[in-house]
Design a protein around this motif. Structure first.
Motif, PDB file in Angstrom:
ATOM      1  N   CYS A  47       0.833  -1.213   0.000  1.00  0.00           N
ATOM      2  CA  CYS A  47       0.000   0.000   0.000  1.00  0.00           C
ATOM      3  C   CYS A  47       0.862   1.255   0.000  1.00  0.00           C
ATOM      4  CB  CYS A  47      -0.931   0.019   1.206  1.00  0.00           C
ATOM      5  SG  CYS A  47      -2.265  -1.167   1.122  1.00  0.00           S
ATOM      6  N   GLY A  48       1.917   1.264   0.794  1.00  0.00           N
ATOM      7  CA  GLY A  48       2.791   2.423   0.866  1.00  0.00           C
ATOM      8  C   GLY A  48       3.555   2.661  -0.425  1.00  0.00           C
ATOM      9  N   LEU A  59      -4.514   4.904  -0.962  1.00  0.00           N
ATOM     10  CA  LEU A  59      -3.534   3.917  -0.512  1.00  0.00           C
ATOM     11  C   LEU A  59      -2.586   4.517   0.520  1.00  0.00           C
ATOM     12  CD1 LEU A  59      -2.608   1.943  -3.761  1.00  0.00           C
ATOM     13  CD2 LEU A  59      -3.908   1.145  -1.798  1.00  0.00           C
ATOM     14  N   LEU A  60      -2.202   5.768   0.343  1.00  0.00           N
ATOM     15  CA  LEU A  60      -1.327   6.413   1.320  1.00  0.00           C
ATOM     16  C   LEU A  60      -2.029   6.596   2.665  1.00  0.00           C
ATOM     17  CD1 LEU A  60       0.528   9.046  -0.875  1.00  0.00           C
ATOM     18  CD2 LEU A  60       1.462   6.975   0.149  1.00  0.00           C
ATOM     19  N   GLN A  61      -3.314   6.910   2.626  1.00  0.00           N
ATOM     20  CA  GLN A  61      -4.065   7.029   3.872  1.00  0.00           C
ATOM     21  C   GLN A  61      -4.205   5.668   4.546  1.00  0.00           C
ATOM     22  OE1 GLN A  61      -7.667   8.949   2.609  1.00  0.00           O
ATOM     23  NE2 GLN A  61      -6.883  11.008   3.076  1.00  0.00           N
ATOM     24  N   MET A  62      -4.439   4.624   3.742  1.00  0.00           N
ATOM     25  CA  MET A  62      -4.531   3.283   4.304  1.00  0.00           C
ATOM     26  C   MET A  62      -3.190   2.888   4.936  1.00  0.00           C
ATOM     27  SD  MET A  62      -5.286  -0.417   2.554  1.00  0.00           S
ATOM     28  CE  MET A  62      -6.892  -0.044   1.953  1.00  0.00           C
ATOM     29  N   PHE A  63      -2.090   3.210   4.261  1.00  0.00           N
ATOM     30  CA  PHE A  63      -0.750   2.933   4.774  1.00  0.00           C
ATOM     31  C   PHE A  63      -0.520   3.645   6.110  1.00  0.00           C
ATOM     32  CE2 PHE A  63       3.793   4.229   4.856  1.00  0.00           C
ATOM     33  CZ  PHE A  63       4.356   2.976   5.002  1.00  0.00           C
ATOM     34  N   THR A  68      -0.337   3.652  12.045  1.00  0.00           N
ATOM     35  CA  THR A  68      -0.845   4.240  13.280  1.00  0.00           C
ATOM     36  C   THR A  68      -1.490   3.172  14.157  1.00  0.00           C
ATOM     37  OG1 THR A  68      -1.221   6.331  12.133  1.00  0.00           O
ATOM     38  CG2 THR A  68      -2.360   6.014  14.234  1.00  0.00           C
ATOM     39  N   VAL A  69      -2.274   2.293  13.556  1.00  0.00           N
ATOM     40  CA  VAL A  69      -2.922   1.211  14.311  1.00  0.00           C
ATOM     41  C   VAL A  69      -1.878   0.281  14.918  1.00  0.00           C
ATOM     42  CG1 VAL A  69      -4.352  -0.861  14.061  1.00  0.00           C
ATOM     43  CG2 VAL A  69      -5.124   1.306  13.107  1.00  0.00           C
ATOM     44  N   ILE A  70      -0.855  -0.075  14.149  1.00  0.00           N
ATOM     45  CA  ILE A  70       0.208  -0.953  14.666  1.00  0.00           C
ATOM     46  C   ILE A  70       0.927  -0.274  15.833  1.00  0.00           C
ATOM     47  CG2 ILE A  70       2.459  -1.959  14.115  1.00  0.00           C
ATOM     48  CD1 ILE A  70       1.314  -2.629  11.353  1.00  0.00           C
TER      49      ILE A  70
END
Length: 162
Positions: A47-48, A59-63, A68-70
């Motif tokens: 994704c990144g 995709l950058l927001q998902m990355f 952030t979640v990790i």
């Protein structure tokens, strides 16, 4: 690329073990952990990379959300591990004792335990007596193993002069 290599090594190790029918307990299998971490790493880095190459905001927001979640999960695990240190210590001891029981069943697990014991200069989960849970090392009169009443070689203290 590294995550794909991790997945490939994990799948190869798992297939090799499956062919030997070495282990029925997946909870202490390092190959499964390697596969899961490799797949997760690949998806996040994909994704990144694609997001930055194509300048795809989604995709950058998902990355960034995944990272952030990790980070937040690691932070929460650290805080919970500190707050509930007794329960965390008990769970770790349970996992280590399960690995000790299956020590000779899986060569990868055996190498992992040996590495940990050599690296941290320890023997067993809490003490060397934990090895009595393993069928090869327990100290009963009916145990025919040559290793009974002993511990793995990685528990031994080595003299620097020898």
């Amino acid at each position: 690329m590294i995550s794909m290599v991790m997945v490939a090594v994990g799948v190869y190790a798992r297939l090799l073990k499956h062919a030997e029918a070495a282990m029925a307990c997946l909870a202490v299998d390092p190959a499964i952990l390697l596969i899961m971490v490799g797949v997760l790493t690949f998806l996040i880095t994909f994704c990144g990379c694609v997001g930055s190459l194509r300048e795809n905001i989604c995709l950058l927001q998902m990355f960034s959300v995944c990272l952030t979640v990790i980070f937040l999960l690691q932070l929460a695990a650290g805080v919970l591990g500190f707050v509930f240190s007794d329960k965390a210590r008990g769970k770790v001891s349970e996992i280590i004792n399960g690995a000790i029981v299956h020590y000779r069943d899986d060569l990868d697990l055996q190498n992992l335990i040996d590495f940990g014991q050599k690296e941290f200069s320890c023997c067993g989960g809490v003490s060397y007596k934990d090895w009595s849970q393993n069928v090869y090392f327990n100290c009963t009169a009916t145990n025919p193993s040559r290793e009974r009443c002993s511990v793995p070689f990685s528990c031994c203290l080595h003299d620097a002069e020898q």
